[in-house]
Write a protein that holds these residues in place. Structure first.
Motif, PDB file in Angstrom:
ATOM      1  N   PRO A 314       0.823  -1.216   0.000  1.00  7.58           N
ATOM      2  CA  PRO A 314       0.000   0.000   0.000  1.00  7.58           C
ATOM      3  C   PRO A 314       0.856   1.265   0.000  1.00  7.58           C
ATOM      4  N   ASN A 315       0.242   2.376  -0.314  1.00 10.55           N
ATOM      5  CA  ASN A 315       0.911   3.665  -0.211  1.00 10.55           C
ATOM      6  C   ASN A 315       1.248   3.944   1.253  1.00 10.55           C
ATOM      7  N   GLY A 316       2.421   4.530   1.458  1.00 13.22           N
ATOM      8  CA  GLY A 316       2.830   4.860   2.811  1.00 13.22           C
ATOM      9  C   GLY A 316       3.618   3.766   3.498  1.00 13.22           C
ATOM     10  N   ILE A 326       3.740  -1.473  11.731  1.00 15.98           N
ATOM     11  CA  ILE A 326       2.599  -1.094  10.880  1.00 15.98           C
ATOM     12  C   ILE A 326       1.344  -0.902  11.731  1.00 15.98           C
ATOM     13  N   GLU A 327       1.132  -1.810  12.688  1.00 13.31           N
ATOM     14  CA  GLU A 327      -0.035  -1.682  13.561  1.00 13.31           C
ATOM     15  C   GLU A 327       0.003  -0.363  14.332  1.00 13.31           C
ATOM     16  N   ASP A 332      -1.929   5.143  15.167  1.00 13.61           N
ATOM     17  CA  ASP A 332      -1.620   6.572  15.276  1.00 13.61           C
ATOM     18  C   ASP A 332      -2.243   7.403  14.161  1.00 13.61           C
ATOM     19  N   GLY A 333      -2.910   6.728  13.224  1.00 16.17           N
ATOM     20  CA  GLY A 333      -3.562   7.457  12.143  1.00 16.17           C
ATOM     21  C   GLY A 333      -2.661   7.791  10.979  1.00 16.17           C
ATOM     22  N   GLU A 334      -1.421   7.272  10.981  1.00 16.41           N
ATOM     23  CA  GLU A 334      -0.495   7.549   9.880  1.00 16.41           C
ATOM     24  C   GLU A 334      -0.856   6.741   8.629  1.00 16.41           C
ATOM     25  N   LEU A 335      -1.492   5.609   8.818  1.00 22.33           N
ATOM     26  CA  LEU A 335      -1.904   4.756   7.706  1.00 22.33           C
ATOM     27  C   LEU A 335      -3.403   4.497   7.812  1.00 22.33           C
TER      28      LEU A 335
END
Length: 485
Positions: A314-316, A326-327, A332-335
């Motif tokens: 995915p992007n990011g 990743i979790e 944290d709302g980054e992804l």
């Protein structure tokens, strides 16, 4: 004369009775049928392909057929025979719009019949599995499939009947026993009436479909269910290779139950990293000597080639993040809108170095671990194909002897696998460190006796005769030798 007349009359009466019986449609007495000869499976380590490394639990019909045809072309000529579809074949997955990519890790909706028996997914196998099974057999190959321990939780909620009995799913399910990493099923309480009959009905369905290999997951920690499935396979009358998963913390005290199967996973899932290689070496130490014809120590699939094809990055995402990292980014709302799917990581080519690949396949050869290729076959690179079809690798592996550790010093390990028949064998000199090593060894180090006792030592990967035992071994590399007396 009288005796002859009596015999003639008796024969005439017997003929008359038999003739009348035939005309009246009554059946003749049945002939005594001989019991079918038992077919012993997995007398050498099984060789095949499993879809998990390349497709996770999301293999679909088109990809399955493409891999099957590539299997027949690339692997069958070298003795590979089992084509195995891993988990998810029964899941009605939610898909990302306009694609075949899954939008959920494990399907919430499962396809099962009125007896709680799983059926092919209409999402990924709209024509069912039978065309694939039939094509597999047409090609002279054998078909395998993945099952999870127990009975679908949805079938328990629906309280489906146990085929051929008065019992139902709720009579046999152990609702406290749920797999931690795939919650689709409940375990089965084997003390309950109808429990064995459920497993019998499921395996009977597999036999009717033409299944030749069963990979049974979430099963190793439950010896009673291991034995119940072995009983079900035996009563089905079909020769089926029975493979136990998962590995990791396997209780050696349950070995008698495990030996009701043909393959025992002893490692966690193995991927394309040094951690996986180290786990294989650790398992080899623990389990050496437990193998025998019909029962093999399994160190999971071979993660060469293209992996995780149903998990595009995915992007990011950089691609090297751990699952925990990743979790945290998601939390944290980054992804956003990212589903962590089955398997490890994202679509990629195997990240093993060439030395790690040499080490990996040499370990598999010397340990007699089943050779189950995991990467995508239609796109398989030449180097990976050369390794998994190398004649020396296959000969050593199919020799069926799990080698033993004979030398260990300063990061160098030597493992020796003698030939089961005749003289000679194979040696692996592994550099388990991250730096190059110069080694100067003696015949005593190789445990081959005096110099006069052997005729030749051949360096397999460098394809040359060895005249001395001085080697430079790359980091995490190996020298693979064959010796003959």
């Amino acid at each position: 004369m009288r005796n002859r007349i009596e015999i003639s009359i008796t024969l005439l009466l017997m003929w008359s009775i038999l003739h009348t019986s035939c005309l009246s449609g009554k059946p003749e007495p049945e002939e005594t049928k001989e019991e079918p000869m038992e077919v012993k499976v997995a007398q050498t380590p099984p060789m095949g392909w499993n879809s998990f490394d390349s497709y996770g639990v999301y293999l679909h019909e088109e990809a399955a057929m493409a891999n099957l045809e590539a299997f027949a072309e690339k692997l069958k000529p070298h003795g590979y025979e089992y084509f195995v579809i891993d988990a998810g074949w029964f899941g009605e997955f939610k898909l990302k719009e306009g694609t075949m990519y899954p939008a959920e890790k494990h399907a919430l909706t499962l396809n099962f019949n009125e007896y709680g028996l799983l059926q092919p997914s209409q999402t990924y196998f709209p024509n069912g599995l039978q065309p694939i099974i039939d094509r597999c057999h047409e090609l002279g190959l054998k078909f395998g499939i993945h099952l999870m321990r127990g009975i679908p939780r949805a079938a328990v909620e629906a309280n489906t009947k146990v085929k051929g009995t008065q019992y139902h799913a709720q009579d046999i399910a152990d609702t406290t026993s749920i797999c931690s990493w795939n919650p689709q099923n409940y375990g089965i309480d084997m003390s309950k009436p109808g429990a064995q009959e459920f497993y019998n009905s499921l395996i009977d369905q597999m036999a009717e479909w033409g299944v030749d290999f069963l990979k049974y997951d979430d099963l190793v920690p439950y010896p009673k269910e291991v034995e119940a499935i072995a009983n079900a396979i035996e009563q089905s009358g079909r020769p089926i290779v029975y493979s136990l998963s998962p590995g990791g913390n396997v209780d050696a005290n349950a070995i008698n139950s495990f030996k009701r199967a043909n393959m025992l996973r002893v490692t966690p899932d193995i991927w394309d990293d040094q951690k996986g290689l180290d786990e294989c070496f650790a398992a080899w130490r623990k389990w050496q000597g437990h193998e025998e014809p019909g029962f093999w120590i399994d160190m999971d699939m071979i993660p060469f080639g293209q992996l995780q094809l149903m998990s595009p990055k995915p992007n990011g995402i950089d691609g090297d993040e751990s699952k925990g990292e990743i979790e945290k980014k998601i939390k944290d709302g980054e992804l956003e809108d990212i589903e962590l799917l089955a398997g490890k990581g994202w679509t990629r080519h195997s990240k093993f170095t060439k030395d790690q690949m040499y080490t990996f396949i040499t370990l598999r050869a010397l340990s007699a671990s089943p050779l189950m290729m995991g990467g995508d076959l239609p796109t398989l690179d030449d180097f990976s194909l050369e390794l998994i079809t190398n004649k020396d690798v296959i000969e050593c592996n199919q020799n069926g002897v799990m080698g033993s550790l004979v030398y260990e010093d300063d990061g160098i390990e030597i493992w020796n696998t003698p030939k089961k028949e005749g003289t000679g064998g194979w040696i692996g000199i592994f550099n388990r460190s991250d730096v190059s090593k110069m080694t100067s060894l003696s015949m005593a180090d190789l445990k081959l006796g005096n110099t006069e006792d052997y005729a030749i030592i051949h360096d397999i990967w460098n394809n040359k005769q060895v005249n001395d035992l001085n080697f430079e071994i790359n980091p995490n590399g190996v020298i693979f030798l064959e010796y003959e007396y």
